[in-house]
Write a protein that holds these residues in place. Structure first.
Motif, PDB file in Angstrom:
ATOM      1  N   GLY A   1      35.805  37.708  44.772  1.00 36.05           N
ATOM      2  CA  GLY A   1      34.765  36.835  44.230  1.00 36.05           C
ATOM      3  C   GLY A   1      35.337  35.631  43.513  1.00 36.05           C
ATOM      4  N   ILE A   2      36.402  35.835  42.731  1.00 34.61           N
ATOM      5  CA  ILE A   2      36.974  34.705  41.986  1.00 34.61           C
ATOM      6  C   ILE A   2      37.712  33.765  42.921  1.00 34.61           C
ATOM      7  CG2 ILE A   2      39.262  35.604  41.377  1.00 34.61           C
ATOM      8  CD1 ILE A   2      36.788  34.000  38.923  1.00 34.61           C
ATOM      9  N   VAL A   3      38.316  34.309  43.995  1.00 36.84           N
ATOM     10  CA  VAL A   3      38.946  33.432  44.984  1.00 36.84           C
ATOM     11  C   VAL A   3      37.890  32.580  45.679  1.00 36.84           C
ATOM     12  CG1 VAL A   3      40.187  33.388  47.180  1.00 36.84           C
ATOM     13  CG2 VAL A   3      40.958  34.908  45.357  1.00 36.84           C
ATOM     14  N   THR A   4      36.804  33.198  46.088  1.00 34.59           N
ATOM     15  CA  THR A   4      35.726  32.467  46.757  1.00 34.59           C
ATOM     16  C   THR A   4      35.121  31.423  45.824  1.00 34.59           C
ATOM     17  OG1 THR A   4      35.233  34.465  48.042  1.00 34.59           O
ATOM     18  CG2 THR A   4      33.577  32.733  48.020  1.00 34.59           C
ATOM     19  N   LEU A   5      34.969  31.773  44.540  1.00 31.12           N
ATOM     20  CA  LEU A   5      34.417  30.825  43.573  1.00 31.12           C
ATOM     21  C   LEU A   5      35.305  29.590  43.448  1.00 31.12           C
ATOM     22  CD1 LEU A   5      32.254  30.279  41.365  1.00 31.12           C
ATOM     23  CD2 LEU A   5      33.791  31.403  39.749  1.00 31.12           C
TER      24      LEU A   5
ATOM     25  N   GLY B   1      37.266  39.010  35.141  1.00 30.83           N
ATOM     26  CA  GLY B   1      37.184  38.771  36.579  1.00 30.83           C
ATOM     27  C   GLY B   1      38.521  38.986  37.241  1.00 30.83           C
ATOM     28  N   GLY B   2      38.565  38.660  38.524  1.00 26.54           N
ATOM     29  CA  GLY B   2      39.798  38.732  39.274  1.00 26.54           C
ATOM     30  C   GLY B   2      40.265  40.145  39.539  1.00 26.54           C
ATOM     31  N   LEU B   3      41.562  40.264  39.728  1.00 26.41           N
ATOM     32  CA  LEU B   3      42.155  41.565  40.027  1.00 26.41           C
ATOM     33  C   LEU B   3      41.926  42.560  38.897  1.00 26.41           C
ATOM     34  CD1 LEU B   3      43.946  43.226  41.963  1.00 26.41           C
ATOM     35  CD2 LEU B   3      45.940  42.316  40.750  1.00 26.41           C
ATOM     36  N   MET B   4      41.812  42.079  37.663  1.00 26.59           N
ATOM     37  CA  MET B   4      41.570  42.962  36.528  1.00 26.59           C
ATOM     38  C   MET B   4      40.282  43.758  36.721  1.00 26.59           C
ATOM     39  SD  MET B   4      41.249  41.966  32.479  1.00 26.59           S
ATOM     40  CE  MET B   4      39.705  41.064  32.676  1.00 26.59           C
ATOM     41  N   VAL B   5      39.206  43.086  37.113  1.00 27.20           N
ATOM     42  CA  VAL B   5      37.928  43.771  37.326  1.00 27.20           C
ATOM     43  C   VAL B   5      38.015  44.709  38.527  1.00 27.20           C
ATOM     44  CG1 VAL B   5      35.545  43.390  38.067  1.00 27.20           C
ATOM     45  CG2 VAL B   5      36.487  42.060  36.191  1.00 27.20           C
ATOM     46  N   THR B   6      38.711  44.299  39.574  1.00 25.68           N
ATOM     47  CA  THR B   6      38.881  45.170  40.744  1.00 25.68           C
ATOM     48  C   THR B   6      39.569  46.470  40.358  1.00 25.68           C
ATOM     49  OG1 THR B   6      38.982  43.283  42.258  1.00 25.68           O
ATOM     50  CG2 THR B   6      39.923  45.350  43.027  1.00 25.68           C
ATOM     51  N   LEU B   7      40.620  46.378  39.569  1.00 28.10           N
ATOM     52  CA  LEU B   7      41.359  47.580  39.166  1.00 28.10           C
ATOM     53  C   LEU B   7      40.545  48.440  38.206  1.00 28.10           C
ATOM     54  CD1 LEU B   7      44.951  46.119  38.675  1.00 28.10           C
ATOM     55  CD2 LEU B   7      44.068  47.452  40.591  1.00 28.10           C
ATOM     56  N   ILE B   8      39.794  47.819  37.299  1.00 29.23           N
ATOM     57  CA  ILE B   8      38.967  48.588  36.362  1.00 29.23           C
ATOM     58  C   ILE B   8      37.895  49.367  37.118  1.00 29.23           C
ATOM     59  CG2 ILE B   8      37.249  48.389  34.526  1.00 29.23           C
ATOM     60  CD1 ILE B   8      38.890  46.075  33.390  1.00 29.23           C
ATOM     61  N   LEU B   9      37.195  48.693  38.022  1.00 30.06           N
ATOM     62  CA  LEU B   9      36.157  49.364  38.797  1.00 30.06           C
ATOM     63  C   LEU B   9      36.745  50.477  39.663  1.00 30.06           C
ATOM     64  CD1 LEU B   9      34.055  46.268  39.938  1.00 30.06           C
ATOM     65  CD2 LEU B   9      33.330  48.024  38.316  1.00 30.06           C
TER      66      LEU B   9
ATOM     67  N   ASP C   1      35.408  48.156  48.474  1.00 30.88           N
ATOM     68  CA  ASP C   1      33.979  47.938  48.250  1.00 30.88           C
ATOM     69  C   ASP C   1      33.675  47.312  46.897  1.00 30.88           C
ATOM     70  OD1 ASP C   1      33.335  48.868  50.728  1.00 30.88           O
ATOM     71  OD2 ASP C   1      32.784  50.886  50.069  1.00 30.88           O
ATOM     72  N   THR C   2      34.665  47.287  45.991  1.00 32.66           N
ATOM     73  CA  THR C   2      34.413  46.653  44.697  1.00 32.66           C
ATOM     74  C   THR C   2      34.109  45.167  44.849  1.00 32.66           C
ATOM     75  OG1 THR C   2      36.812  46.317  44.415  1.00 32.66           O
ATOM     76  CG2 THR C   2      35.848  48.288  43.422  1.00 32.66           C
ATOM     77  N   SER C   3      34.462  44.580  45.984  1.00 37.94           N
ATOM     78  CA  SER C   3      34.166  43.162  46.199  1.00 37.94           C
ATOM     79  C   SER C   3      32.660  42.894  46.243  1.00 37.94           C
ATOM     80  CB  SER C   3      34.813  42.675  47.493  1.00 37.94           C
ATOM     81  OG  SER C   3      34.332  43.417  48.604  1.00 37.94           O
TER      82      SER C   3
END
Length: 384
Positions: free
Chosen positions: A332-336, A173-181, A318-320
């Motif tokens: 998403g992880i910030v909102t969670l 999750g987090g920025l890691m998933v944003t960068l991967i996507l 748009d990855t959000s």
């Protein structure tokens, strides 16, 4: 006689004269951009007045009255609210960001294994930086390592190859998933978009029709729908007992969506190339592949760099939307974490969203500035 004639000929070229003092520097920039006309002067005065009215309060809330350290919500509450702040206005709760920082970057990835995504990030930066430098050598090897070798190594490192403990992608999750996507979507959408654009301009009716249908259908539906289709419908086409990881489904959906938009950007560039360029390439006896690779596509990509980068920026933001299918990127992880009662304060949500927005802005602004740099670097139309 010859010596007398050559004595009046300078043996060195005279260097260029410096620009007039009034045409360079901060003073020239202010005169040109802020006070060039009476209208500019008026707008500058209004803008400065607005900044003087708004900016002090923002700085006060973000930095001066902000709380930077703490272990729970009480450090971000006033005494009247049962907190530790005796008096004064309660500012931003950066202590919340500090306490949740690891989750914002890595999601629920195990703390003891977070060195693995950090190692992947270091390798990514080491390969990306020379790739972005126009004069760096070994571009072919660099591209092979960045787009082929690194994804394979990163997959085994992050999931648990090489004898490492296995980590489910549901914990990512987090920025890691944003960068991967984003990286996967960018790496796939550009070549696929080029192929779709060429297919849409093809003289073969079947290929042209298939490309047109794909582009128009995908562009006609929102990304949320594409993600739902990739998450729910894609497994239905697999044999019994086969399944797709949720992250892989998101990668497929994001790549499909961005490829359709990239195809239209590339097609616009192809249409702007003069017909003489195609005819000149044909007159040289070049094959279709050689003509596109050596003559047409280099000019096309140079013309549509702003459109390409604009698509990349939109993809990064748009990855959000992957939170719709149960994945938690940075936003998403910030909102969670905003639902954590241990940090529930009136300023926690605003602070967390400002942090997420600032991270998105840094990456998007970086891509925008690099786009301007490449435009200037490739702008050879008026050079002699």
């Amino acid at each position: 006689m010859a010596n007398q004639k050559t004595a009046f000929v300078s043996q060195q070229l005279i260097g260029p004269s410096p620009a007039p003092a009034g045409q360079v520097g901060a003073t020239a920039w202010i005169r040109k951009n802020l006070i060039a006309t009476p209208k500019d002067v008026l707008l500058t005065i209004i803008s400065l007045a607005a900044l003087a009215y708004v900016l002090p309060g923002i700085v006060q809330w973000l930095f001066i009255d902000a709380v930077w350290t703490g272990s729970d919500r009480t450090v971000c509450l006033s005494a009247a609210q049962g907190g530790a702040i005796a008096d004064g206005q309660v500012g931003a709760c950066w202590a919340f960001v500090g306490a949740k920082f690891q989750q914002f970057i890595f999601g629920r990835y195990p703390s003891a294994e977070q060195w693995r995504p950090m190692l992947v990030m270091i390798m990514f930066v080491l390969l990306l930086v020379p790739m972005l430098m126009p004069k760096a050598p070994f571009k072919g090897l660099n591209a092979l390592l960045l787009f082929v070798v690194l994804p394979v190594v990163a997959f085994f490192l992050l999931t648990g190859g090489f004898g490492l403990p296995h980590v489910e992608t549901s914990s990512w999750g987090g920025l890691m998933v944003t960068l991967i996507l984003s990286f996967f979507g960018i790496a796939v959408s550009l070549p696929v978009g080029i192929l779709l654009a060429l297919g849409r301009r093809s003289t073969m009716p079947v290929i042209k029709m298939l490309c047109v249908i794909f582009i128009e259908v995908i562009r006609g539906i929102p990304l949320i729908t594409v993600l739902f289709m990739a998450s729910v419908m894609l497994p239905l086409f697999l044999p019994d007992g086969w399944t797709f990881d949720k992250l892989l489904r998101a990668l497929v959906g994001v790549s499909i969506f961005s490829s359709a938009y990239m195809a239209e950007v590339i097609r616009g560039g192809l249409q702007s190339i003069p017909k003489g360029q195609f005819e000149g390439a044909d007159s040289l006896g070049l094959s279709y592949v050689q003509k596109m690779r050596l003559i047409i596509l280099p000019q096309t990509i140079k013309l549509v760099i702003p459109g390409i980068v604009n698509t990349f920026i939109g993809l990064f933001k748009d990855t959000s939307l992957v939170s719709i299918i149960g994945m938690f990127d940075l936003l998403g992880i910030v909102t969670l974490n905003l639902s954590d009662s241990n940090w529930a304060t009136p300023v926690t949500a605003v602070t967390g969203l400002i942090f997420a927005g600032f991270v998105y802005w840094i990456f998007c602004f970086g891509m925008s500035r690099y786009s301007h740099f490449m435009e200037k670097h490739l702008d050879t139309g008026h050079k002699h």
